[in-house]
Design a protein around this motif. Structure first.
Motif, PDB file in Angstrom:
ATOM      1  N   LEU A  74       0.831  -1.214   0.000  1.00 20.85           N
ATOM      2  CA  LEU A  74       0.000   0.000   0.000  1.00 20.85           C
ATOM      3  C   LEU A  74       0.860   1.256   0.000  1.00 20.85           C
ATOM      4  CD1 LEU A  74      -2.796  -1.047   2.536  1.00 20.85           C
ATOM      5  CD2 LEU A  74      -2.986  -0.862   0.046  1.00 20.85           C
ATOM      6  N   ALA A  75       1.972   1.228   0.752  1.00 28.27           N
ATOM      7  CA  ALA A  75       2.849   2.403   0.802  1.00 28.27           C
ATOM      8  C   ALA A  75       3.501   2.656  -0.549  1.00 28.27           C
ATOM      9  CB  ALA A  75       3.911   2.212   1.878  1.00 28.27           C
ATOM     10  N   LEU A  76       3.933   1.592  -1.228  1.00 26.63           N
ATOM     11  CA  LEU A  76       4.500   1.751  -2.569  1.00 26.63           C
ATOM     12  C   LEU A  76       3.465   2.352  -3.516  1.00 26.63           C
ATOM     13  CD1 LEU A  76       6.504  -1.582  -3.060  1.00 26.63           C
ATOM     14  CD2 LEU A  76       7.465   0.721  -2.841  1.00 26.63           C
ATOM     15  N   ALA A  77       2.215   1.903  -3.396  1.00 32.68           N
ATOM     16  CA  ALA A  77       1.163   2.423  -4.270  1.00 32.68           C
ATOM     17  C   ALA A  77       0.883   3.897  -3.994  1.00 32.68           C
ATOM     18  CB  ALA A  77      -0.111   1.600  -4.079  1.00 32.68           C
ATOM     19  N   GLU A  78       1.097   4.346  -2.744  1.00 33.64           N
ATOM     20  CA  GLU A  78       0.891   5.749  -2.415  1.00 33.64           C
ATOM     21  C   GLU A  78       1.994   6.631  -2.981  1.00 33.64           C
ATOM     22  OE1 GLU A  78      -1.546   7.488  -0.863  1.00 33.64           O
ATOM     23  OE2 GLU A  78      -2.687   5.624  -1.089  1.00 33.64           O
ATOM     24  N   HIS A  79       3.222   6.117  -3.045  1.00 31.37           N
ATOM     25  CA  HIS A  79       4.362   6.922  -3.481  1.00 31.37           C
ATOM     26  C   HIS A  79       4.666   6.781  -4.974  1.00 31.37           C
ATOM     27  CE1 HIS A  79       5.131   6.823   0.912  1.00 31.37           C
ATOM     28  NE2 HIS A  79       5.609   8.030   0.692  1.00 31.37           N
ATOM     29  N   THR A  80       4.027   5.839  -5.639  1.00 34.24           N
ATOM     30  CA  THR A  80       4.262   5.623  -7.072  1.00 34.24           C
ATOM     31  C   THR A  80       2.928   5.374  -7.763  1.00 34.24           C
ATOM     32  OG1 THR A  80       4.488   3.203  -6.937  1.00 34.24           O
ATOM     33  CG2 THR A  80       6.461   4.513  -6.466  1.00 34.24           C
ATOM     34  N   THR A  81       2.986   5.083  -9.040  1.00 36.79           N
ATOM     35  CA  THR A  81       1.777   4.704  -9.776  1.00 36.79           C
ATOM     36  C   THR A  81       1.726   3.190  -9.943  1.00 36.79           C
ATOM     37  OG1 THR A  81       2.964   5.079 -11.872  1.00 36.79           O
ATOM     38  CG2 THR A  81       1.604   6.882 -11.019  1.00 36.79           C
ATOM     39  N   LEU A  82       2.150   2.461  -8.912  1.00 37.67           N
ATOM     40  CA  LEU A  82       2.118   1.007  -8.952  1.00 37.67           C
ATOM     41  C   LEU A  82       0.716   0.485  -9.248  1.00 37.67           C
ATOM     42  CD1 LEU A  82       3.815  -1.623  -8.368  1.00 37.67           C
ATOM     43  CD2 LEU A  82       2.957  -1.469  -6.019  1.00 37.67           C
ATOM     44  N   LEU A  83      -0.308   1.154  -8.726  1.00 36.15           N
ATOM     45  CA  LEU A  83      -1.702   0.774  -8.973  1.00 36.15           C
ATOM     46  C   LEU A  83      -2.397   1.781  -9.882  1.00 36.15           C
ATOM     47  CD1 LEU A  83      -2.817  -0.485  -5.438  1.00 36.15           C
ATOM     48  CD2 LEU A  83      -2.106  -1.839  -7.417  1.00 36.15           C
ATOM     49  N   GLY A  84      -1.624   2.534 -10.641  1.00 39.84           N
ATOM     50  CA  GLY A  84      -2.196   3.493 -11.562  1.00 39.84           C
ATOM     51  C   GLY A  84      -2.422   4.850 -10.920  1.00 39.84           C
ATOM     52  N   GLY A  85      -3.027   5.727 -11.683  1.00 40.65           N
ATOM     53  CA  GLY A  85      -3.288   7.075 -11.212  1.00 40.65           C
ATOM     54  C   GLY A  85      -4.665   7.214 -10.590  1.00 40.65           C
ATOM     55  N   ALA A  86      -4.872   8.321  -9.890  1.00 43.23           N
ATOM     56  CA  ALA A  86      -6.149   8.556  -9.208  1.00 43.23           C
ATOM     57  C   ALA A  86      -7.302   8.695 -10.191  1.00 43.23           C
ATOM     58  CB  ALA A  86      -6.042   9.806  -8.339  1.00 43.23           C
ATOM     59  N   ALA A  87      -7.020   9.127 -11.419  1.00 48.41           N
ATOM     60  CA  ALA A  87      -8.092   9.337 -12.397  1.00 48.41           C
ATOM     61  C   ALA A  87      -8.408   8.087 -13.212  1.00 48.41           C
ATOM     62  CB  ALA A  87      -7.693  10.471 -13.342  1.00 48.41           C
ATOM     63  N   ASP A  88      -7.669   7.014 -13.004  1.00 50.83           N
ATOM     64  CA  ASP A  88      -7.901   5.790 -13.774  1.00 50.83           C
ATOM     65  C   ASP A  88      -9.266   5.207 -13.441  1.00 50.83           C
ATOM     66  OD1 ASP A  88      -5.439   6.099 -14.876  1.00 50.83           O
ATOM     67  OD2 ASP A  88      -4.448   4.542 -13.683  1.00 50.83           O
ATOM     68  N   ALA A  89      -9.844   4.516 -14.427  1.00 43.54           N
ATOM     69  CA  ALA A  89     -11.144   3.876 -14.239  1.00 43.54           C
ATOM     70  C   ALA A  89     -11.108   2.487 -14.866  1.00 43.54           C
ATOM     71  CB  ALA A  89     -12.246   4.728 -14.854  1.00 43.54           C
ATOM     72  N   GLY A  90     -12.206   1.774 -14.726  1.00 43.58           N
ATOM     73  CA  GLY A  90     -12.284   0.441 -15.289  1.00 43.58           C
ATOM     74  C   GLY A  90     -12.232  -0.619 -14.209  1.00 43.58           C
TER      75      GLY A  90
END
Length: 467
Positions: A121-137
């Motif tokens: 979760l921390a990696l996802a907060e500091h990078t786009t590991l899980l994509g950007g905030a505007a991503d959808a789908g």
């Protein structure tokens, strides 16, 4: 390329104390520090003091070694060459790290699992590991297991499993979207002879809970798996957690009866292996066809426990082995592949649902990736040590992929960890000291200099840089 004749190499000696072979570990471990890996391990791990002193540093050393390509305890020695001690602190000897892992119990492995999920979760907060905030789908959760082959008879839990290979069973859950490559959200090491679905429902529940705590929260989730995981426990656990399922169904009598009810005109040709696109008609000419039929899964259970959905069926011709000998078939026969899904037909039609389900095979790339790096071996005879090794391998996998997303280089964002390691991590450098500051001198004209510099600048504040 050939050896130069004008300037031949006349000697080679290992005598340079200021060289490192993996300068990319500097920004990568800076990213791990930013995500709090050491602090999480120090807080969560309760390994006995004689073996577990500085647990955070030891766990970070294991992850760093794996990120640089170590696939055994002995390989951790790569953290102690040349000038590594000038750049990093707490690079322990392989024997110390081995003793640390062997002191683990099942409870300690679960503590490392907790570290791995929070680190994810921390990696996802500091990078786009899980994509950007505007991503959808839709978010895809894929569950599958693989046998990690072992040799010798000293490995606890090793046995012959469904593949006929003697080894231990690693169960993984990956998360992916249209925008991001698969990352590993949960993992378990199990004995080699275990049945595939054992513990899968708990793994799916943990993964879905992790998604709800991440930036993916609020998006639709689809859990995909093959027929080995077709169970009432897994399906109901996923549905209870708010996800949909797409799981290959076993060809039992109920499934066969449902397929027999499909009308002959209901089949739609799909793009499949060796399909040919007809530009005149705008359709794919393929021998593969797909259809769907309403289906209630687990109908042998009481009505309240039955799961309504639909059965999506793909059929392909069953080739006649005698056809090449001049014997034609009297009538066409088919092989059927069915999967059960709870997705709505309006959201995913039969053709789209089939394509989405077949993409579950992407998890096999993750298995291959791990086996080509840290999971090439399970280094200990102690089961709990190997279970902790698997968790460290997963953290190294996610850390490497997170570092690649920071570069924003298209060729690296979806690359394998082996490729990322070759281009970003295993970069040689010479260390120089000036005004009490370290300076890394990297190779001139390094092909991926721009990506490396982008990562370095993003994760290291100017005051903390090795310039």
């Amino acid at each position: 390329m050939q050896l130069s004749h004008t300037r031949p190499v006349v000697s080679a000696t290992f005598d340079e104390p200021n060289l490192v072979s993996a300068a990319g570990l500097v920004p990568v471990m800076a990213l791990a520090r930013r995500a709090g890996l050491r602090e999480l391990a120090d807080e969560r791990l309760s390994v006995p003091t004689d073996k577990g002193a500085n647990a955070g540093l030891k766990l970070s050393s294991l992850v760093a070694g794996m990120a640089a390509g170590a696939d055994s305890i002995d390989d951790m020695a790569l953290l102690r060459h040349g000038g590594m001690g000038k750049v990093f602190s707490g690079a322990y000897a392989p024997s110390t790290l081995g003793s640390f892992l062997r002191s683990f119990t099942f409870g300690h492995v679960r503590q490392v699992d907790a570290v791995a999920s929070r680190f994810f979760l921390a990696l996802a907060e500091h990078t786009t590991l899980l994509g950007g905030a505007a991503d959808a789908g839709m978010v895809m959760v894929d569950i599958d297991d693989t046998i990690v082959e072992v040799h010798g008879y000293a490995k606890q839990g090793a046995a012959f499993g469904y593949s006929g290979v003697r080894g231990l069973n690693a169960l993984l859950a990956t998360v992916s979207t249209d925008q991001v490559a698969p990352v590993i959200a949960a993992q378990r090491l199990r004995k080699g002879s275990v049945g595939s679905p054992r513990g899968a429902a708990r793994l799916a529940t943990d993964t879905l809970a992790l998604i709800r705590r991440s930036r993916l929260a609020g998006r639709g989730v689809l859990v995909r798996a093959d027929s080995a995981f077709y169970s009432h426990t897994l399906v109901t656990a996923a549905l209870k957690a708010g996800a949909q399922v797409s799981i290959t169904a076993r060809m039992d009598p109920a499934v066969k009866r449902a397929i027999a009810t499909i009308d002959a005109d209901a089949w739609t040709a799909i793009r499949y292996t060796d399909a040919i696109y007809d530009e005149t008609t705008g359709v794919w000419n393929s021998r593969a066809e797909v259809a769907e039929v309403p289906f209630t899964a687990f109908s042998s259970k009481k009505k309240a426990e039955q799961v309504p959905g639909r059965l999506v069926v793909r059929r392909i011709p069953d080739l006649n082995p005698k056809q090449g000998q001049g014997q034609e078939t009297l009538f066409e026969t088919w092989r059927f592949h069915a999967f059960f899904t709870t997705t709505a037909p309006e959201a995913l039609g039969a053709v789209a649902a089939d394509q989405t389900h077949r993409a579950h095979a992407i998890i096999e790339n993750v298995h291959a990736d791990l086996k080509a790096s840290a999971l090439a071996h399970l280094p200990s005879g102690v089961f709990a040590a190997n279970a902790a090794w698997l968790v460290c391998a997963v953290m190294a996998f996610n850390l490497t992929r997170a570092a690649a997303t920071v570069t924003r280089a298209p060729s690296l964002v979806r690359a394998t960890t082996e490729t990322i390691r070759r281009k970003l991590i295993n970069v040689p450098a010479r260390i120089a000291t000036s005004a009490r500051r370290l300076r890394l001198h990297l190779p001139t004209a390094w092909p991926w200099q721009s990506a490396w510099t982008t990562l370095y600048d993003a994760v290291l504040p100017r005051s903390a840089r090795v310039t």
